[in-house]
Design a protein around this motif. Structure first.
Motif, PDB file in Angstrom:
ATOM      1  N   HIS A 286       7.352  -0.336 -26.240  1.00  0.00           N
ATOM      2  CA  HIS A 286       8.484  -0.843 -27.083  1.00  0.00           C
ATOM      3  C   HIS A 286       9.205   0.536 -27.673  1.00  0.00           C
ATOM      4  O   HIS A 286       8.670   1.508 -28.075  1.00  0.00           O
TER       5      HIS A 286
ATOM      6  N   LEU B 226       1.102  -1.953 -33.604  1.00  0.00           N
ATOM      7  CA  LEU B 226       2.475  -1.390 -33.266  1.00  0.00           C
ATOM      8  C   LEU B 226       3.261  -1.184 -34.543  1.00  0.00           C
ATOM      9  O   LEU B 226       3.488   0.145 -34.558  1.00  0.00           O
TER      10      LEU B 226
ATOM     11  N   PRO C  20      -0.548  -0.477 -27.786  1.00  0.00           N
ATOM     12  CA  PRO C  20       0.659  -0.442 -28.215  1.00  0.00           C
ATOM     13  C   PRO C  20       1.262   0.983 -28.022  1.00  0.00           C
ATOM     14  O   PRO C  20       0.525   2.186 -28.192  1.00  0.00           O
TER      15      PRO C  20
ATOM     16  N   TYR D 281      -1.690  -7.456 -32.466  1.00  0.00           N
ATOM     17  CA  TYR D 281      -1.079  -6.595 -31.764  1.00  0.00           C
ATOM     18  C   TYR D 281       0.322  -5.947 -32.438  1.00  0.00           C
ATOM     19  O   TYR D 281       0.386  -4.971 -32.434  1.00  0.00           O
TER      20      TYR D 281
END
Length: 308
Positions: free
Chosen positions: A109, A286, A196, A282
């Protein structure tokens, strides 16, 4: 518009970096439609002796993206990828040791417009991945449609870009997946730990045309999303010999920070509650990763990570 030109006296290393970047952009943005167009032309002009073998091979080989691809360490080790990595440059940051006896699913991400950080760190042998995570083998998973383009798919499979057409649980080797929003069910089904990853600077290499809710551009992108599974934004950056406009990415550093793994208990048929709980765990991991490292990589302290 005032055009800012690049200096004539440019070091050879930077020129080589630009050449490799142009090669990568051609492969990423032009090669796929070019290959599709070639097949269409062959069909229109009835060159059956050319398109029939190609389409037959495409059908026969359709399961390869789900079974490990055709990894070529020779191609992944090309010196050109080091120039690609140094163009931005791209860095891989480790924050936690990963036990090679486990499987891991990395959630990357943000993946940005062209996934430059994920490609540089996990699709080539020119990053520090092997040294940072010994015993693990990286696989980059992408949408299945990208692996249905004739001829183009062959180049992708050599650097281990695999299909996301179904959850993979590979017992014969360790799998590290870079998934675009597709994490939870494979993790629960395969007992793979979730990891992550936040890639700071990934969104800085391009500027995107504004597409607020209700705009015609967002409507078109939403439609393409439903049809193809993805929709590229309209983006722009610099040119080859000038800095004012073009599609060559800006030279902005990318720092892909790998966080602490989240243990996952194998659950072949998880309930909605179990999926929701893992999802929240999660997202919190993150968020913590972002908050811990944002100050190191140029993100203002007041910036908050918002999930939509």
């Amino acid at each position: 518009m005032k055009i800012e030109f690049a200096p004539l006296q440019t070091p050879l290393a930077r020129r080589l970096q630009m050449a490799v970047m142009l090669h990568w952009l051609f492969a990423f943005l032009v090669l796929a439609p070019l290959c599709v167009g070639l097949i269409i032309i062959l069909i229109i002009y009835n060159y059956w002796f050319l398109y029939v073998p190609i389409l037959t091979w495409l059908y026969i080989d359709r399961r390869t993206p789900e079974q490990g691809g055709r990894r070529s360490n020779w191609i992944r080790s090309w010196t050109m990828w080091r120039y690609f990595k140094d163009y931005f440059p791209i860095h891989l940051i480790k924050t936690w040791d990963l036990d090679p006896s486990h499987n891991y699913i990395f959630g990357f991400h943000p993946h940005g417009v062209l996934v430059a950080g994920a490609f540089g760190n996990f699709c080539t042998e020119c990053s520090d991945f092997k040294e940072l995570f010994p015993g693990l083998t990286a696989y980059l998973h992408v949408l299945p449609i990208l692996l249905w383009f004739p001829l183009y798919r062959e180049s992708l499979l050599t650097v281990f870009l695999l299909s996301l057409s179904k959850p993979l649980c590979l017992d014969s080797f360790l799998a590290l997946h870079m998934l675009f929003g597709y994490l939870l069910l494979p993790a629960l089904g395969c007992r793979a730990y979730l990891v992550p990853v936040f890639s700071f600077g990934e969104n800085d290499i391009y500027k995107q045309v504004s597409n607020p809710e209700g705009s015609w551009l967002r409507a078109v992108q939403d439609r393409l999303q439903k049809i193809m599974g993805f929709a590229l934004p309209l983006f722009h950056a610099r040119g080859i010999f000038q800095y004012s406009f073009g599609f060559v990415p800006y030279r902005k550093p990318i720092y892909s920070v790998v966080g602490r793994p989240i243990p996952v208990r194998q659950t072949p048929h998880p309930s909605l509650q179990q999926i929701t709980e893992l999802h929240q765990t999660y997202l919190e991991a993150l968020r913590e990763l972002f908050e811990e490292h944002k100050g190191k990589y140029g993100i203002p302290e007041h910036t908050k990570l918002v999930f939509k």
